[in-house]
Scaffold this active site. Sequence first.
Site, PDB file in Angstrom:
ATOM      1  N   GLU A  14       0.861  -1.195   0.000  1.00 26.51           N
ATOM      2  CA  GLU A  14       0.000   0.000   0.000  1.00 26.51           C
ATOM      3  C   GLU A  14       0.894   1.241   0.000  1.00 26.51           C
ATOM      4  OE1 GLU A  14      -3.569   0.166   2.510  1.00 26.51           O
ATOM      5  OE2 GLU A  14      -2.755   2.026   3.319  1.00 26.51           O
ATOM      6  N   THR A  45      -3.880   4.827  -1.460  1.00 24.86           N
ATOM      7  CA  THR A  45      -4.880   5.397  -0.551  1.00 24.86           C
ATOM      8  C   THR A  45      -5.438   6.703  -1.115  1.00 24.86           C
ATOM      9  OG1 THR A  45      -3.355   6.748   0.734  1.00 24.86           O
ATOM     10  CG2 THR A  45      -3.630   4.470   1.442  1.00 24.86           C
ATOM     11  N   ALA A  48     -10.250  10.502   2.780  1.00 23.29           N
ATOM     12  CA  ALA A  48     -11.690  10.772   2.705  1.00 23.29           C
ATOM     13  C   ALA A  48     -11.985  12.256   2.843  1.00 23.29           C
ATOM     14  CB  ALA A  48     -12.422  10.001   3.801  1.00 23.29           C
ATOM     15  N   HIS A  75      -8.166   3.051  -3.703  1.00 25.56           N
ATOM     16  CA  HIS A  75      -9.027   3.169  -2.519  1.00 25.56           C
ATOM     17  C   HIS A  75     -10.104   4.210  -2.832  1.00 25.56           C
ATOM     18  CE1 HIS A  75      -5.920   1.622   0.644  1.00 25.56           C
ATOM     19  NE2 HIS A  75      -5.690   1.099  -0.538  1.00 25.56           N
ATOM     20  N   GLY A 106     -14.576   5.443   4.822  1.00 26.68           N
ATOM     21  CA  GLY A 106     -13.692   6.585   5.107  1.00 26.68           C
ATOM     22  C   GLY A 106     -13.852   7.020   6.549  1.00 26.68           C
ATOM     23  N   ASP A 107     -12.794   7.617   7.073  1.00 27.03           N
ATOM     24  CA  ASP A 107     -12.861   8.116   8.449  1.00 27.03           C
ATOM     25  C   ASP A 107     -13.649   9.413   8.486  1.00 27.03           C
ATOM     26  OD1 ASP A 107     -11.601   6.195  10.039  1.00 27.03           O
ATOM     27  OD2 ASP A 107      -9.653   6.780   9.216  1.00 27.03           O
ATOM     28  N   TYR A 141     -11.629  -5.703  10.159  1.00 26.21           N
ATOM     29  CA  TYR A 141     -10.960  -5.283  11.397  1.00 26.21           C
ATOM     30  C   TYR A 141     -10.805  -6.449  12.366  1.00 26.21           C
ATOM     31  CZ  TYR A 141     -11.987  -0.978   9.141  1.00 26.21           C
ATOM     32  OH  TYR A 141     -12.019   0.013   8.191  1.00 26.21           O
TER      33      TYR A 141
HETATM   34  P1  FAD Z   1     -17.781   0.220   7.040  1.00 22.33           P
HETATM   35  O1  FAD Z   1     -17.671  -1.126   6.450  1.00 22.33           O
HETATM   36  O2  FAD Z   1     -18.943   1.067   6.616  1.00 22.33           O
HETATM   37  O3  FAD Z   1     -17.806   0.046   8.629  1.00 22.33           O
HETATM   38  C1  FAD Z   1     -17.689   1.181   9.493  1.00 22.33           C
HETATM   39  C2  FAD Z   1     -18.465   0.951  10.785  1.00 22.33           C
HETATM   40  O4  FAD Z   1     -19.857   0.919  10.503  1.00 22.33           O
HETATM   41  C3  FAD Z   1     -18.138  -0.388  11.462  1.00 22.33           C
HETATM   42  O5  FAD Z   1     -18.193  -0.174  12.851  1.00 22.33           O
HETATM   43  C4  FAD Z   1     -19.264  -1.295  11.002  1.00 22.33           C
HETATM   44  O6  FAD Z   1     -19.526  -2.335  11.941  1.00 22.33           O
HETATM   45  C5  FAD Z   1     -20.435  -0.309  10.912  1.00 22.33           C
HETATM   46  N1  FAD Z   1     -21.407  -0.703   9.878  1.00 22.33           N
HETATM   47  C6  FAD Z   1     -21.141  -1.127   8.636  1.00 22.33           C
HETATM   48  N2  FAD Z   1     -22.279  -1.371   7.962  1.00 22.33           N
HETATM   49  C7  FAD Z   1     -23.310  -1.076   8.815  1.00 22.33           C
HETATM   50  C8  FAD Z   1     -24.713  -1.124   8.711  1.00 22.33           C
HETATM   51  N3  FAD Z   1     -25.317  -1.524   7.571  1.00 22.33           N
HETATM   52  N4  FAD Z   1     -25.447  -0.738   9.790  1.00 22.33           N
HETATM   53  C9  FAD Z   1     -24.842  -0.324  10.945  1.00 22.33           C
HETATM   54  N5  FAD Z   1     -23.497  -0.269  11.089  1.00 22.33           N
HETATM   55  C10 FAD Z   1     -22.743  -0.637  10.045  1.00 22.33           C
HETATM   56  N6  FAD Z   1      -9.665   5.604   4.913  1.00 22.33           N
HETATM   57  C11 FAD Z   1      -9.535   6.590   4.013  1.00 22.33           C
HETATM   58  O7  FAD Z   1     -10.101   7.669   4.198  1.00 22.33           O
HETATM   59  N7  FAD Z   1      -8.775   6.432   2.866  1.00 22.33           N
HETATM   60  C12 FAD Z   1      -8.139   5.266   2.586  1.00 22.33           C
HETATM   61  O8  FAD Z   1      -7.461   5.158   1.545  1.00 22.33           O
HETATM   62  C13 FAD Z   1      -8.252   4.183   3.521  1.00 22.33           C
HETATM   63  N8  FAD Z   1      -7.679   2.985   3.292  1.00 22.33           N
HETATM   64  C14 FAD Z   1      -7.900   1.935   4.161  1.00 22.33           C
HETATM   65  C15 FAD Z   1      -7.365   0.662   3.849  1.00 22.33           C
HETATM   66  C16 FAD Z   1      -7.600  -0.417   4.696  1.00 22.33           C
HETATM   67  C17 FAD Z   1      -7.041  -1.784   4.338  1.00 22.33           C
HETATM   68  C18 FAD Z   1      -8.347  -0.241   5.903  1.00 22.33           C
HETATM   69  C19 FAD Z   1      -8.578  -1.395   6.837  1.00 22.33           C
HETATM   70  C20 FAD Z   1      -8.869   1.022   6.217  1.00 22.33           C
HETATM   71  C21 FAD Z   1      -8.663   2.108   5.352  1.00 22.33           C
HETATM   72  N9  FAD Z   1      -9.193   3.383   5.618  1.00 22.33           N
HETATM   73  C22 FAD Z   1      -9.044   4.398   4.706  1.00 22.33           C
HETATM   74  C23 FAD Z   1      -9.880   3.646   6.893  1.00 22.33           C
HETATM   75  C24 FAD Z   1     -11.402   3.399   6.821  1.00 22.33           C
HETATM   76  O9  FAD Z   1     -11.989   4.340   5.965  1.00 22.33           O
HETATM   77  C25 FAD Z   1     -11.933   3.542   8.238  1.00 22.33           C
HETATM   78  O10 FAD Z   1     -11.482   2.480   9.045  1.00 22.33           O
HETATM   79  C26 FAD Z   1     -13.431   3.761   8.412  1.00 22.33           C
HETATM   80  O11 FAD Z   1     -13.653   4.168   9.746  1.00 22.33           O
HETATM   81  C27 FAD Z   1     -14.290   2.525   8.137  1.00 22.33           C
HETATM   82  O12 FAD Z   1     -14.295   2.202   6.823  1.00 22.33           O
HETATM   83  P2  FAD Z   1     -15.009   0.837   6.321  1.00 22.33           P
HETATM   84  O13 FAD Z   1     -14.957   0.872   4.849  1.00 22.33           O
HETATM   85  O14 FAD Z   1     -14.437  -0.331   7.000  1.00 22.33           O
HETATM   86  O15 FAD Z   1     -16.499   1.112   6.832  1.00 22.33           O
END
Ligand code: FAD
Length: 285
Positions: A14, A45, A48, A75, A106-107, A141
């Site tokens: 990455e 990456t 967000a 990403h 995204g965060d 996670y």
């Molecule tokens: P989700 O899958 O939407 O999950 C987020 C939270 O919501 C979790 O607690 C989940 O349990 C909950 N959730 C999911 N679906 C539902 C639902 N239907 N109802 C209720 N709750 C739900 N961030 C960036 O900004 N840019 C990047 O390039 C980037 N790269 C990353 C690469 C990797 C390998 C990883 C692991 C993370 C990366 N991140 C990046 C960080 C990521 O955006 C954050 O961790 C973010 O907080 C969660 O993203 P997610 O796609 O896992 O979200």
Amino acid sequence: MIHKKTDRPLFSLEVFPPKKTATIDTIYQTLDELSDVKPDFISVTFGAGGSVSNSTSISIASTIKEKYGIESVAHMPCIYMTKQDAANMLDELEKNGIDNILALRGDINPDIEPVYDFRHASDLVTFINEKGGFNVIGACYPETHLEAASPAEDIKNLKYKVECGCNELISQLFFDNNHFYSFLERCDIAGISVPVEAGIMPVTNKRQIERMTKMCGASLPEKFRRILDRYEFNDNALRDAGIAYAIDQMTDLIAHGVDGIHLYTMNDPYVAKRIYSAIENILNA
Ligand code: FAD
């Protein structure tokens, strides 16, 4: 799906776009220096909150494919995107020949109100699959996402995301392989059967690791903490100990038959090269 193309564990890297203060060329110097490493793909990456525009990430992902001949993954965090923004990005990715997307929520920046066209990554996974033509990957996670109500809820949400059309998963970084193995067991019980790549970050300085663990919730095992405490003021020793720790983690993961390893390079080719040369034979055995 990238995993179908190999029957040994995948090995991917990455990278992130250069900060606003650096020129785009710095990433190409990094990629040039990584030419001894043979990853199955390199992911790029995309912040967000929009610190760097998505066109920078897309152009790097496109160059990885065109110039370096390596599969690339873009990403795509969606929490600050309208559906139109997302559609535009998909068009750009298609024009640039990029087939693989890591679909992310995204965060959330507490100072910027989300757009809420997409609330969860699963909404984006569905959106991308409705358009079609992309291999969609999701994040997961091992120690549970920080905002999840419980590990069980997180796995339930992950299952739903996979059912929306994620072909493979890449994990958040972790420092204790036991967390990853018990996460895989929970996935198995829940019926999540897509390949999961293990995210590994070699530690090169104490500040970086404390920031990352605070942001992503990864716990630090005692063995790791001792390394940080002992070598925090000796840059070379900490870097070497961090590399050794990552190699040890990877060797154990490969011996356990992991689907793949995703190395968070922090754009440091020296570290990535040392790790790759140490595990190359193990990966291909
Ligand atoms: P989700 O899958 O939407 O999950 C987020 C939270 O919501 C979790 O607690 C989940 O349990 C909950 N959730 C999911 N679906 C539902 C639902 N239907 N109802 C209720 N709750 C739900 N961030 C960036 O900004 N840019 C990047 O390039 C980037 N790269 C990353 C690469 C990797 C390998 C990883 C692991 C993370 C990366 N991140 C990046 C960080 C990521 O955006 C954050 O961790 C973010 O907080 C969660 O993203 P997610 O796609 O896992 O979200």
